[in-house]
Design an enzyme around this catalytic site. Structure first.
Site, mmCIF file in Angstrom:
data_model
loop_
_atom_site.group_PDB
_atom_site.id
_atom_site.type_symbol
_atom_site.label_atom_id
_atom_site.label_comp_id
_atom_site.label_asym_id
_atom_site.label_seq_id
_atom_site.Cartn_x
_atom_site.Cartn_y
_atom_site.Cartn_z
ATOM 1 C CG HIS A 5 53.012 -12.282 -47.628
ATOM 2 N ND1 HIS A 5 53.587 -11.263 -48.365
ATOM 3 C CD2 HIS A 5 51.702 -11.970 -47.564
ATOM 4 C CE1 HIS A 5 52.656 -10.376 -48.708
ATOM 5 N NE2 HIS A 5 51.488 -10.790 -48.217
ATOM 6 C CD GLU A 44 47.567 -5.164 -50.577
ATOM 7 O OE1 GLU A 44 48.125 -4.189 -50.046
ATOM 8 O OE2 GLU A 44 48.024 -6.320 -50.491
ATOM 9 C CD GLU A 45 49.951 -9.281 -51.366
ATOM 10 O OE1 GLU A 45 50.959 -8.638 -51.009
ATOM 11 O OE2 GLU A 45 49.259 -9.961 -50.601
ATOM 12 C CG ASP A 74 46.365 -9.145 -55.198
ATOM 13 O OD1 ASP A 74 45.576 -8.897 -54.262
ATOM 14 O OD2 ASP A 74 47.448 -8.542 -55.342
#
Ligand code: NI
Length: 384
Positions: free
Chosen positions: A358, A135-136, A77
């Site tokens: 990020h 995952e996030e 993702d």
């Protein structure tokens, strides 16, 4: 030290895959086009696809004996962020970008899949290739797949993260705890409001909240072993309407991090107990809603030892780095709650990857992709 098993064609394809995925990012839980891409690549390689809940794709390749099963995992993702910079493969989707490196993880596992499918006589164990969604976010993809029984037949599982915080050229892990848990909580302190000039006629929840906030830090300093890391932070305090009204209630929102299952449990239990105790002693009611998130990521010692040995034997001693645990979370921890395994950082920090994960300008260093592919292949070949 041995030489690489990969062809330049395989590596070129990995870079091509990575850039395609980078241009076409999808958010957690929405990775349907990414899955279609992975699926068509696996099918073209004649790899069996197991039936698990989309948008995750799970491939399966039989080994010579098939006595044991090794699982390899890549998260797929992207993040809700506008990518910045001038790379020629920049995200084509506004507000969505691969700024954690999961595009790299996916391309790496596809390359591993290709190598394994074309060298079926070179490894003993069955291999499960997990391309995992979400995952996030919470609830996360790993938890979902584990609940669907994905690890039932698996003996050990391994995952990597291309890691900006580790120097390029190094590959490493921690033996034991490596990444933190991420839980949240909300506290409601119910008092009894009234006029600010007559506090004796109220049960002032704002005043009580100051004691709760202070008290929570005593859990870190007086309940947790000083050698065990832990964090409790209050990020949001909500109460009241104006200068001279004591409100009825206060709401506190916070987050909790820990590195071991035991420490996280201790923090959780003490937050509840201490809040209740303080509030009761002031004549108020304190309610804690605790939201359990990702558990701590704790590598299995036997399997992390196996990874270290493979790195040292295959890449040379200077390649291995003993990694300090980090307080970030990672849902690979759900697999490790069920089965032994290890999570590995592939270092890429340096000129080509200088922004943190990020960050809108984050990029992976593609130079380290070959090492990551090679590591997965060697883990499969050496797994007994
Ligand atoms: Ni990540």
């Amino acid at each position: 030290m041995s030489t690489s098993v990969m062809s330049s064609k395989l590596l070129e394809q990995a870079i091509q895959d990575r850039r395609y995925l980078h241009e076409h990012p999808e958010l957690s839980g929405e990775e349907y086009e990414t899955c279609a891409y992975i699926r068509s690549r696996l099918e073209s390689l004649d790899i069996e696809i197991l039936d698990y809940h989309p948008p995750s794709v799970v491939g399966f390749i039989k080994g010579i004996t098939g006595e044991r099963t090794i699982a390899l995992r890549a998260d797929i993702d992207a993040l809700p962020i506008e990518e910045e910079g001038n790379k020629n493969y920049i995200s084509k989707k506004s507000g969505v970008a691969h700024v954690c490196g999961h595009d790299g993880h996916t391309a790496i596992l596809l390359a591993v899949a290709e190598w394994l499918s074309k060298n079926r006589s070179e490894f003993e164990s069955d291999v499960m290739l997990i391309f995992q969604s979400s995952e996030e976010v919470t609830p996360c993809g790993a938890d979902l797949l584990v609940k669907q029984g994905i690890l039932q037949e698996v003996d050990a599982i391994f995952g990597i993260h291309l890691w900006q915080g580790l120097k390029k050229g190094k590959i490493g892990l921690s033996h034991g705890p490596m990444m933190a848990s991420a839980d949240d909580f909300e506290i409601i302190i119910e008092g009894s409001g009234g006029h600010g000039s007559m506090p004796h006629e109220t049960v002032d929840p704002v005043y009580i909240a100051t004691h709760v906030i202070q008290g929570l830090q005593s859990i870190i300093s007086r309940k947790l072993n000083p050698l065990t890391p832990g964090v409790i932070s209050i990020g949001k305090v909500e109460a009241g309407t104006t200068y001279n009204i004591i409100p009825n209630s206060v709401r506190l929102s916070g987050t909790v991090r820990g590195l071991t299952y035991a420490s996280v449990k201790l923090l959780r239990e003490n937050i509840k107990e201490l809040t209740k105790g303080i509030c009761t002693s002031f004549g108020a009611k304190g309610e804690v809603s605790y939201i359990i998130g990702t558990p701590p990521l704790v590598n299995d010692l036997e399997q992390s030892g196996f990874v270290e040995k493979v790195i040292r034997n295959h890449f040379g001693n200077e390649k291995f780095a003993l990694v300090e645990p980090v307080m970030g979370g990672e849902d690979f921890s759900y697999y490790l709650l069920k089965k032994p395994g290890a999570f590995v950082f592939v270092g890429m920090g340096g000129e080509k990857s200088s922004f943190p994960h990020h960050h809108p300008k984050f990029d992976i260093d593609e130079d380290v992709i070959p090492d990551a592919i090679e590591l997965f292949i060697q883990l499969v070949k050496n797994f007994k």
